[in-house]
Structures are given as structure tokens and as C-alpha cells.
Scaffold this motif. Structure first.
Motif, PDB file in Angstrom:
ATOM      1  N   TRP A 180      46.305 -38.616  65.353  1.00  0.00           N
ATOM      2  CA  TRP A 180      45.930 -38.037  64.057  1.00  0.00           C
ATOM      3  C   TRP A 180      44.913 -38.882  63.297  1.00  0.00           C
ATOM      4  N   GLU A 181      44.853 -40.173  63.567  1.00  0.00           N
ATOM      5  CA  GLU A 181      43.831 -40.970  62.894  1.00  0.00           C
ATOM      6  C   GLU A 181      42.425 -40.570  63.324  1.00  0.00           C
ATOM      7  N   LYS A 182      42.303 -40.056  64.557  1.00  0.00           N
ATOM      8  CA  LYS A 182      40.997 -39.587  65.026  1.00  0.00           C
ATOM      9  C   LYS A 182      40.544 -38.336  64.282  1.00  0.00           C
ATOM     10  N   ALA A 183      41.523 -37.622  63.680  1.00  0.00           N
ATOM     11  CA  ALA A 183      41.201 -36.392  62.939  1.00  0.00           C
ATOM     12  C   ALA A 183      41.142 -36.635  61.430  1.00  0.00           C
ATOM     13  N   ALA A 184      41.172 -37.904  61.004  1.00  0.00           N
ATOM     14  CA  ALA A 184      41.131 -38.228  59.577  1.00  0.00           C
ATOM     15  C   ALA A 184      39.903 -37.606  58.921  1.00  0.00           C
ATOM     16  N   GLY A 185      40.108 -37.034  57.748  1.00  0.00           N
ATOM     17  CA  GLY A 185      39.025 -36.360  57.046  1.00  0.00           C
ATOM     18  C   GLY A 185      38.958 -34.882  57.354  1.00  0.00           C
ATOM     19  N   ARG A 186      39.512 -34.495  58.496  1.00  0.00           N
ATOM     20  CA  ARG A 186      39.554 -33.075  58.876  1.00  0.00           C
ATOM     21  C   ARG A 186      40.967 -32.523  58.781  1.00  0.00           C
ATOM     22  N   VAL A 187      41.963 -33.350  59.115  1.00  0.00           N
ATOM     23  CA  VAL A 187      43.373 -32.969  59.036  1.00  0.00           C
ATOM     24  C   VAL A 187      44.087 -33.955  58.127  1.00  0.00           C
ATOM     25  N   SER A 188      44.789 -33.447  57.133  1.00  0.00           N
ATOM     26  CA  SER A 188      45.515 -34.286  56.194  1.00  0.00           C
ATOM     27  C   SER A 188      46.963 -34.427  56.659  1.00  0.00           C
ATOM     28  N   VAL A 189      47.442 -35.656  56.767  1.00  0.00           N
ATOM     29  CA  VAL A 189      48.772 -35.937  57.300  1.00  0.00           C
ATOM     30  C   VAL A 189      49.761 -36.182  56.160  1.00  0.00           C
ATOM     31  N   GLY A 190      50.963 -35.642  56.310  1.00  0.00           N
ATOM     32  CA  GLY A 190      52.007 -35.837  55.307  1.00  0.00           C
ATOM     33  C   GLY A 190      53.353 -36.086  55.941  1.00  0.00           C
ATOM     34  N   LEU A 191      54.343 -36.350  55.091  1.00  0.00           N
ATOM     35  CA  LEU A 191      55.716 -36.578  55.517  1.00  0.00           C
ATOM     36  C   LEU A 191      56.643 -35.627  54.778  1.00  0.00           C
ATOM     37  N   ARG A 192      57.611 -35.076  55.513  1.00  0.00           N
ATOM     38  CA  ARG A 192      58.644 -34.280  54.862  1.00  0.00           C
ATOM     39  C   ARG A 192      59.778 -35.205  54.437  1.00  0.00           C
ATOM     40  N   VAL A 193      60.182 -35.102  53.164  1.00  0.00           N
ATOM     41  CA  VAL A 193      61.245 -35.946  52.639  1.00  0.00           C
ATOM     42  C   VAL A 193      62.486 -35.106  52.353  1.00  0.00           C
ATOM     43  N   ASN A 194      63.613 -35.796  52.293  1.00  0.00           N
ATOM     44  CA  ASN A 194      64.888 -35.150  51.993  1.00  0.00           C
ATOM     45  C   ASN A 194      65.383 -35.694  50.655  1.00  0.00           C
ATOM     46  N   PRO A 195      65.322 -34.891  49.586  1.00  0.00           N
ATOM     47  CA  PRO A 195      65.769 -35.378  48.277  1.00  0.00           C
ATOM     48  C   PRO A 195      67.275 -35.617  48.210  1.00  0.00           C
ATOM     49  N   GLU A 196      67.989 -35.179  49.251  1.00  0.00           N
ATOM     50  CA  GLU A 196      69.452 -35.312  49.285  1.00  0.00           C
ATOM     51  C   GLU A 196      70.082 -34.701  48.029  1.00  0.00           C
ATOM     52  N   TRP A 197      69.572 -33.526  47.697  1.00  0.00           N
ATOM     53  CA  TRP A 197      70.073 -32.763  46.551  1.00  0.00           C
ATOM     54  C   TRP A 197      70.297 -31.331  47.050  1.00  0.00           C
ATOM     55  N   SER A 198      71.523 -30.988  47.280  1.00  0.00           N
ATOM     56  CA  SER A 198      71.840 -29.720  47.923  1.00  0.00           C
ATOM     57  C   SER A 198      72.023 -28.607  46.908  1.00  0.00           C
ATOM     58  N   GLU A 199      71.244 -27.550  47.077  1.00  0.00           N
ATOM     59  CA  GLU A 199      71.379 -26.330  46.280  1.00  0.00           C
ATOM     60  C   GLU A 199      71.719 -25.130  47.166  1.00  0.00           C
ATOM     61  N   GLY A 200      71.889 -25.365  48.455  1.00  0.00           N
ATOM     62  CA  GLY A 200      72.098 -24.269  49.392  1.00  0.00           C
ATOM     63  C   GLY A 200      73.462 -23.638  49.252  1.00  0.00           C
ATOM     64  N   HIS A 201      73.489 -22.306  49.333  1.00  0.00           N
ATOM     65  CA  HIS A 201      74.761 -21.591  49.249  1.00  0.00           C
ATOM     66  C   HIS A 201      75.297 -21.214  50.622  1.00  0.00           C
ATOM     67  N   THR A 202      74.478 -21.388  51.666  1.00  0.00           N
ATOM     68  CA  THR A 202      74.908 -21.097  53.033  1.00  0.00           C
ATOM     69  C   THR A 202      74.573 -22.317  53.882  1.00  0.00           C
ATOM     70  N   PRO A 203      75.559 -23.022  54.416  1.00  0.00           N
ATOM     71  CA  PRO A 203      75.294 -24.299  55.102  1.00  0.00           C
ATOM     72  C   PRO A 203      74.242 -24.226  56.198  1.00  0.00           C
ATOM     73  N   ILE A 204      74.212 -23.141  56.977  1.00  0.00           N
ATOM     74  CA  ILE A 204      73.261 -23.063  58.091  1.00  0.00           C
ATOM     75  C   ILE A 204      71.820 -23.056  57.598  1.00  0.00           C
ATOM     76  N   TYR A 205      71.583 -22.699  56.325  1.00  0.00           N
ATOM     77  CA  TYR A 205      70.242 -22.654  55.765  1.00  0.00           C
ATOM     78  C   TYR A 205      69.998 -23.745  54.731  1.00  0.00           C
ATOM     79  N   ASP A 206      70.828 -24.779  54.713  1.00  0.00           N
ATOM     80  CA  ASP A 206      70.706 -25.825  53.705  1.00  0.00           C
ATOM     81  C   ASP A 206      70.113 -27.087  54.313  1.00  0.00           C
ATOM     82  N   PRO A 207      68.817 -27.369  54.081  1.00  0.00           N
ATOM     83  CA  PRO A 207      68.181 -28.562  54.660  1.00  0.00           C
ATOM     84  C   PRO A 207      68.709 -29.875  54.088  1.00  0.00           C
ATOM     85  N   CYS A 208      69.429 -29.809  52.974  1.00  0.00           N
ATOM     86  CA  CYS A 208      69.985 -31.020  52.374  1.00  0.00           C
ATOM     87  C   CYS A 208      71.483 -31.159  52.627  1.00  0.00           C
ATOM     88  N   ALA A 209      72.010 -30.385  53.551  1.00  0.00           N
ATOM     89  CA  ALA A 209      73.422 -30.529  53.914  1.00  0.00           C
ATOM     90  C   ALA A 209      73.651 -31.919  54.509  1.00  0.00           C
TER      91      ALA A 209
END
Length: 376
Positions: A114-143
């Protein structure tokens, strides 16, 4: 519309689609946010020319989705997966504008690429706020023990060199208030990393086009992050684009009796509406009511050999007979993208409906070659 369509068929109302897009466009204009279509929820690409007039791009979860977005949508493509193969990264760097990693391990493993694509592709990170608002466990990314997103503790001692954005996705079919609480938790844990970042992605699960959504508060939240940190803000709803746009037309094949009357349809829960079994949830039916509310009660089931291929119990004002049509409502999102041909059951036709002219167009029909080509 139900009588105009073949059965079975998914029918997308283009008028309602434009209605949803107008609401999303208001959010974009007032807040400066960029809204993306989440292909995991709705990927009927024949409608992309309409959607691309308003939205800024798509978010993808795989190289195939990213390629579809690049070829058929033609605007920004943002890609994320829980983990990538090296070949995935190589392909996604050719098709994506943003590439988001789910761990520091993958960020560093693929840094040479990805460093070879710098300037053309922007790289990011997905974070987990560890704050659960999900009402169905199978669809809760913060479970608890979730594999999705990097917890704050994992940032200690890690380099963010080359990382230009942060992404969190924690919601599912929710109004504004859960986002507000989650954003507060996110900012408390990760706000210190935002200065110097170029963008922030608030993910999906926002029912922005649903009645009762606090659009004014959403605009204020987006402006808060944009003004305080100088970042570009993205939203990537899928359902909000497609809420209320589609029906699944079905036909009664037979009515049998075993303690209760059972209507067997040409649509299947397991093949055509899998979230009924996975989530689970109960769809609405035009002119259908809760069991016991009207004189004629039926259990509705599909034609497959799965004993649990049961859609649910409803009542109707008139008895059901073979040949009758039923229309399941709100069947655009998380339906077409999740269907199977289990048992070789016919895949529904894909149709659009233009309310201004009452034109129903069959966009795609499926036959035996489509079933055969999935096997070898």
C-alpha cells in the motif's frame, strides 16, 4: 404492481429510491458529509446511475464488490474486510480509493504494497469503540470478543505512519441516538488520533431515511467532527438507500392443513429472505395482518425441503387459494444480496417500477444455466 410483475420477483420502486436519495442529499448539502452506498446491503447495479447522481461512491467488503463499484458506479470505492489475502490487497489497490485494515498486523504485513499506492489510495484503520448499541448479537460489531475493529488498548506502542483515516461501524437499523452515544465513546477513546488524519468514516447502520430520524442532530454531529478536527466525514449506509423501495412478489402454490392451515408459496425464507431465519425478524405483507386479527389464519412457508422454511403466521380477510399473489414489503436490502439457489429453487426475477409511468421493467431473469454455472 403486484399483478404486473412475474412471480417470484423482487420489484424496486424507483420513485421511493429517489425519495430516499433526496433525504440523503439534504444531509450531504447541510453537513458536508460524503455518503456512500454499502453494497453489502443493496447492489442492484442497474439502479446505480440513479444513485450515483447523489451519492459519492460505494463501500465494498471484497475485491468483487469493489470491482462492481468501480465498473458500474464509477465514483469513489472504499474497501474493508476483517482480513485480506495478499492477492486481495493487490487487486483492491487497483480498484479502491480507500483501503481500511482491521488490524495492525495486516497494516504492517501489507505496508510494502500500500505504500507504493500512496497518494492514490488512502489507508485507514477500523477501530472498535467497545460501546455496544446492538439489539441482535449476530449483528453487533461491539459484542464481547468481536473480531471487528481494533480496541483502544491495541494502539499502545503502534505506529500510525501512513494511516490517513479512522473508521468505525457499530450500528444496525438504528436511529440517531445510538450513533450519538457511540460517537461520544469513540471520541473519548480515539479523538487524540484525529488531528492530522484526513478523514473519519462513521460506518453504516444509520436509518437516516426512516421516519423519526433526527437529521438536524446528524448534521450537527458531522459538523462537530469536521470543524474540530478538520477531517472529511463519510457515512456508508446501505439500508437507508433502499428502505421501503422494494417488494417481493410471491404466489400461493398450495394450501394444506396440519393443525393449522399452511399456504406454500413460490418464495422461500431460506433462499430468498434468509434474515427471517438468521436475525430473526418478521416481514410485513400487503393486506396481511397478525395471526388472529382477521378471519383466516395461515402459516406461510416456502417450497424447499428445509423443515424450518417457515416465513411466519398471518391472517387475511379472505381465504387464500392457489394462484393468489402476496407481496412482502421492504424487500430490497439484505435480500437480493443474500439469496441462494438451494434445492434449485427458482431465483426471483429482478424488476424495477417507475411510478410516474406505471412501467414495470424486468431487468433480469434467471434460468437453469445460472444454477448450473454455480456448480461443477
Amino acid at each position: 404492481m403486484t399483478r404486473l410483475a412475474p412471480s417470484p420477483a423482487y420489484v424496486v420502486d424507483l420513485g421511493r429510491l429517489r425519495h430516499n436519495l433526496a433525504i440523503l442529499d439534504e444531509v450531504q448539502r447541510r453537513s458536508g458529509a460524503k455518503i456512500l452506498l454499502a453494497l453489502k446491503a443493496f447492489a442492484m447495479w442497474s439502479t446505480f446511475p440513479i444513485i450515483a447522481e447523489t451519492l459519492h461512491g460505494v463501500c465494498a467488503s471484497s475485491p468483487w464488490e469493489a470491482r462492481l463499484g468501480r465498473e458500474e458506479f464509477g465514483r469513489e470505492v472504499h474497501s474493508f474486510s476483517a482480513a485480506f489475502k495478499e492477492s486481495d490487497v493487490v487487486e483492491l489497490l487497483e480498484t479502491s480509493n480507500h483501503l481500511v485494515f482491521n488490524s495492525f498486523n495486516q497494516l504492517e504485513r501489507f505496508r510494502p504494497e500500500w505504500e507504493k499506492a500512496a497518494g492514490r489510495v488512502s489507508v485507514g484503520l477500523r477501530v472498535n469503540p467497545e460501546w455496544s448499541e446492538g439489539h441482535t448479537p449476530i449483528y453487533d460489531p461491539c459484542a464481547p470478543k468481536s473480531r471487528l475493529g481494533i480496541p483502544r488498548a491495541e494502539f499502545e506502542g503502534r505506529s500510525l505512519q501512513g494511516v490517513e483515516g479512522l473508521h468505525f461501524h457499530t450500528l444496525c437499523e438504528q436511529l440517531f441516538e445510538p450513533l450519538e452515544r457511540t460517537a461520544r465513546a469513540f471520541e473519548e477513546k480515539f479523538g487524540a488520533f484525529l488531528p492530522g488524519m484526513k478523514w473519519l468514516n462513521l460506518g453504516g447502520g444509520h436509518h437516516i431515511t426512516r421516519e423519526g430520524y433526527d437529521i438536524d442532530a446528524l448534521v450537527e454531529l458531522v459538523l462537530h467532527f469536521r470543524n474540530k478536527y478538520g477531517v472529511e466525514v463519510y457515512l456508508e449506509p446501505g439500508e437507508a438507500i433502499a428502505i421501503g423501495t422494494g417488494i417481493l412478489v410471491s404466489e400461493v402454490l398450495d394450501v394444506v392443513h396440519n393443525v393449522v392451515d399452511i399456504a406454500i408459496l413460490d418464495v422461500s425464507a431460506t433462499c430468498h429472505m434468509p434474515d427471517i431465519l438468521e436475525m430473526p425478524y418478521r416481514p410485513e405483507i400487503a393486506s396481511g395482518f397478525d395471526a388472529g386479527a382477521k378471519p383466516y389464519d395461515y402459516r406461510l412457508g416456502g417450497p424447499s425441503c428445509l423443515a424450518g422454511d417457515v416465513i411466519g403466521d398471518w391472517s387475511f380477510e379472505k381465504p387464500l387459494e392457489p394462484g393468489d399473489r402476496l407481496a412482502f414489503l421492504d424487500m430490497s436490502h439484505y435480500t437480493m444480496v443474500k439469496t441462494t439457489t438451494f434445492n434449485g429453487i427458482q431465483h426471483p426475477h429482478l424488476c424495477t417500477f417507475e411510478p410516474e409511468t406505471w412501467e414495470l421493467k424486468v431487468v433480469r431473469s434467471f434460468g437453469y444455466p445460472d444454477f448450473r454455472s454455480r456448480l461443477s
